[in-house]
Motif scaffolding. Structure first.
Motif, short mmCIF file in Angstrom:
data_model
loop_
_atom_site.label_atom_id
_atom_site.label_comp_id
_atom_site.label_asym_id
_atom_site.label_seq_id
_atom_site.Cartn_x
_atom_site.Cartn_y
_atom_site.Cartn_z
N LEU A 1 0.85 -1.19 0.00
CA LEU A 1 0.00 0.00 0.00
C LEU A 1 0.89 1.24 0.00
N ARG A 2 0.63 2.14 -0.92
CA ARG A 2 1.44 3.35 -1.07
C ARG A 2 0.57 4.51 -1.51
N ILE A 3 0.96 5.71 -1.10
CA ILE A 3 0.33 6.93 -1.61
C ILE A 3 0.52 6.98 -3.13
N ASN A 4 -0.54 7.37 -3.81
CA ASN A 4 -0.59 7.54 -5.27
C ASN A 4 -0.77 6.24 -6.04
N LYS A 5 -0.73 5.09 -5.40
CA LYS A 5 -1.14 3.88 -6.09
C LYS A 5 -2.66 3.97 -6.31
N THR A 6 -3.13 3.35 -7.35
CA THR A 6 -4.57 3.36 -7.62
C THR A 6 -5.25 2.20 -6.92
N GLY A 7 -6.55 2.36 -6.72
CA GLY A 7 -7.32 1.29 -6.11
C GLY A 7 -7.25 0.00 -6.91
N LYS A 8 -7.25 0.11 -8.24
CA LYS A 8 -7.21 -1.10 -9.07
C LYS A 8 -5.88 -1.83 -8.92
N GLU A 9 -4.79 -1.12 -8.65
CA GLU A 9 -3.50 -1.78 -8.42
C GLU A 9 -3.53 -2.64 -7.16
N ILE A 10 -4.12 -2.10 -6.09
CA ILE A 10 -4.21 -2.86 -4.84
C ILE A 10 -5.17 -4.03 -5.01
N TYR A 11 -6.28 -3.80 -5.70
CA TYR A 11 -7.23 -4.88 -5.94
C TYR A 11 -6.56 -6.00 -6.74
N GLN A 12 -5.84 -5.64 -7.79
CA GLN A 12 -5.20 -6.66 -8.62
C GLN A 12 -4.10 -7.39 -7.86
N LEU A 13 -3.41 -6.69 -6.98
CA LEU A 13 -2.40 -7.33 -6.15
C LEU A 13 -3.01 -8.47 -5.35
N ILE A 14 -4.14 -8.21 -4.68
CA ILE A 14 -4.79 -9.24 -3.88
C ILE A 14 -5.35 -10.35 -4.77
N GLU A 15 -5.89 -9.98 -5.91
CA GLU A 15 -6.39 -10.99 -6.85
C GLU A 15 -5.25 -11.90 -7.33
N THR A 16 -4.05 -11.36 -7.44
CA THR A 16 -2.90 -12.14 -7.90
C THR A 16 -2.42 -13.11 -6.83
N VAL A 17 -2.26 -12.62 -5.60
CA VAL A 17 -1.68 -13.46 -4.54
C VAL A 17 -2.73 -14.31 -3.82
N PHE A 18 -4.01 -13.96 -4.00
CA PHE A 18 -5.09 -14.61 -3.25
C PHE A 18 -6.33 -14.64 -4.14
N PRO A 19 -6.31 -15.41 -5.22
CA PRO A 19 -7.37 -15.32 -6.24
C PRO A 19 -8.77 -15.52 -5.69
N LYS A 20 -9.66 -14.62 -6.05
CA LYS A 20 -11.04 -14.66 -5.59
C LYS A 20 -11.71 -16.00 -5.91
N GLU A 21 -11.48 -16.50 -7.11
CA GLU A 21 -12.12 -17.75 -7.52
C GLU A 21 -11.70 -18.91 -6.64
N GLN A 22 -10.49 -18.88 -6.13
CA GLN A 22 -9.97 -19.97 -5.31
C GLN A 22 -10.30 -19.79 -3.83
N TYR A 23 -10.36 -18.55 -3.37
CA TYR A 23 -10.49 -18.31 -1.93
C TYR A 23 -11.82 -17.65 -1.53
N GLY A 24 -12.67 -17.34 -2.49
CA GLY A 24 -14.05 -17.01 -2.19
C GLY A 24 -14.34 -15.66 -1.58
N TRP A 25 -13.36 -14.74 -1.57
CA TRP A 25 -13.67 -13.41 -1.04
C TRP A 25 -14.48 -12.64 -2.07
N SER A 26 -15.30 -11.72 -1.60
CA SER A 26 -16.18 -11.02 -2.52
C SER A 26 -16.18 -9.51 -2.33
N LEU A 27 -15.91 -9.02 -1.13
CA LEU A 27 -15.97 -7.58 -0.87
C LEU A 27 -14.64 -6.92 -1.20
N ASN A 28 -14.60 -5.59 -1.11
CA ASN A 28 -13.39 -4.84 -1.39
C ASN A 28 -12.27 -5.27 -0.45
N PRO A 29 -11.09 -5.57 -0.95
CA PRO A 29 -9.97 -5.93 -0.06
C PRO A 29 -9.35 -4.67 0.57
N GLY A 30 -10.06 -4.12 1.52
CA GLY A 30 -9.65 -2.89 2.19
C GLY A 30 -10.64 -1.77 1.93
#
Length: 466
Positions: free
Chosen positions: A323-352
């Motif tokens: 998490l860093r100032i000036n990073k976009t929300g989609k960058e953080i979302y994609q980070l979590i999708e990459t390391v913890f894929p939604k399809e595999q781990y079933g999360w559905s809400l905003n990661p943060g």
């Protein structure tokens, strides 16, 4: 860069330090004036002649942001005119607040905002009140409730304040007036006035984040087989403060007979157990299993650590480290999708998401979000896995993100808070071995601290040293 080889269960890990003598920090007159001026500036930019801000006990964050109080058991309206006129529409039992409000204004008694069977006789109808304050001459009126209707396109709504108020506004407004949902002026994740905080506000909200994390650690330490949920639940309130969520102390299967609250149900070895509490400024939550070690894991969940806990904790670490100032929300979302894929781990809400007077205010983190992470934001770490057949896991807590100028202000104006932040950072970086940028300011004591086996008080997740 991110792999599970870093993550392991440390069987002899000291728990984080807690702070039990932290006092509430009140918002200063300067902060309240800054808030008001930010709102007026946004009104001018959006060409809003009036803002009509609704509040009741559950939906009062935008109202309280300017007034310093909530209408508790009644309803209320705060009306702002772009020329700096302020009107309060209050029920029977909130008229007394005129002498305490942080934003001076003219008070108008509206008995219909009061409780049932109290006197609601009024000499003037609500639409006539609006007309007398000049709303019948307005070109553009912003209505403010409490939520963003994301993904919904409409010319003038939808509105999330009571129908009878909206109807009165429509009757009083000019036929060609434009009524718009203006909730995003306050909580929009790109430019809402409430999404960032100054040093005084961060100190104000840290009190609740500290308190909730103290409560959660005390509750974790109290978990034992044969204790009742209500015995654990008593640790989830403190200092006479109002919880921002329904406290959770639930063992075994949750929501039986639609119940949300702690009961006399006894904790059994092998149970799933969930804990949550929150106060203004921060929520803490934990989920794990009532076992001491891997040999006691329930049948069908013998691989609980590898299947659920390790990947989840890796995602939390990735979130904190990236998490860093000036990073976009989609960058953080994609980070979590990459390391913890939604399809595999079933999360559905905003990661943060952002937090403040309410537990969930809004979130800049969602697919395709170009909203940037900004200095002064207060985040709830909130990634909720749901893997079929497995108990969940959670380590929700709060952090602020601050540039150098804001960090200096906090250090100079709130040295006690700054000392706590530094000690929390030291635990996270030196004991849990999670790297943090200088921008990350832990407001909760338990950031990154996760016990998956709830009967083993010395066993918790951490990272290998880099």
């Amino acid at each position: 860069m991110l792999n599970l080889d870093r993550i392991y269960l440390n069987t002899n890990l000291p728990e984080p330090k807690t702070y039990n003598e932290v006092c509430p920090v009140l918002l200063s007159d300067q902060t309240m004036e800054e808030r008001y001026q930010k709102v007026i500036a946004e009104m001018k930019e959006r060409k809003l002649d009036y803002l009509v801000i609704y509040a009741d006990k559950e939906h009062s964050g935008n109202f309280e942001y300017l007034t310093g109080f909530i209408p508790r058991f009644e309803e209320a309206l705060l009306i702002l005119k772009q020329d700096l006129k302020v009107y309060y529409l209050l029920g029977n039992e909130n008229l007394k607040m005129r002498q305490y409000t942080r934003l001076p204004g003219h008070v108008i008694h509206v008995p219909s905002f009061s409780l049932p069977n109290q006197s609601m006789e009024s000499e003037i109808a609500l639409d006539s009140i609006f007309e007398r304050q000049g709303l019948n001459q307005a070109n553009r009126i912003g209505l403010v409730g409490w939520k963003l209707f994301t993904g919904i396109e409409a010319k003038e709504g939808p509105f999330d304040i009571p129908y009878y108020i909206v109807e009165a506004l429509k009757r009083s407004a000019r036929p060609d007036a434009n009524l718009v949902n203006a909730n995003d002026l306050f909580i929009g994740p790109g430019k809402g006035v409430r999404i960032t905080n100054n040093a005084n506000e961060i100190a104000h909200y840290e009190y609740g984040a500290n308190l909730s994390s103290n409560c959660i650690l005390n509750a974790l330490n109290a978990i034992e087989v044969d204790k009742a949920e209500i015995e654990i639940g008593k640790y989830l309130t403190a200092d006479g403060q109002v919880n921002t969520v329904v406290p959770i102390a639930a063992t075994g299967e949750r929501f039986q007979q639609a119940n949300l609250y702690p009961t006399a149900k006894k904790i059994q070895r092998g149970d799933a157990f969930s804990l949550t509490t929150g106060f203004k400024g921060g929520l803490s939550s934990r989920t794990g299993l009532v076992v001491s070690n891997e040999t006691e894991l329930p049948q069908g969940q013998k691989d609980y650590l590898g299947r659920v806990v390790y990947p989840y904790y890796n995602a939390v670490v990735a979130w904190l480290e990236n998490l860093r100032i000036n990073k976009t929300g989609k960058e953080i979302y994609q980070l979590i999708e990459t390391v913890f894929p939604k399809e595999q781990y079933g999360w559905s809400l905003n990661p943060g998401h952002l937090t403040a007077d309410e537990e969930w205010m809004s979130s800049p983190i969602y697919p395709g979000s170009d909203n940037k992470i900004k200095s002064g934001m207060i985040f709830q770490i909130d990634i909720i896995p749901a893997v079929p057949g497995y108990t969940g896991v959670s380590a929700e807590d709060c952090i602020a993100i601050a540039d150098e100028a804001l960090r200096v202000r906090i250090q100079e104006e709130y040295p006690g808070l700054w000392k706590r932040i530094l000690e929390r950072r030291e635990y996270i970086t030196q004991t849990l071995n999670i790297s943090l940028s200088d921008e990350i300011l832990p407001l909760s004591n338990t950031v990154g601290y996760l016990r998956p086996f709830l009967l083993n008080k010395s066993s918790a997740m951490c990272c290998n040293k880099s």
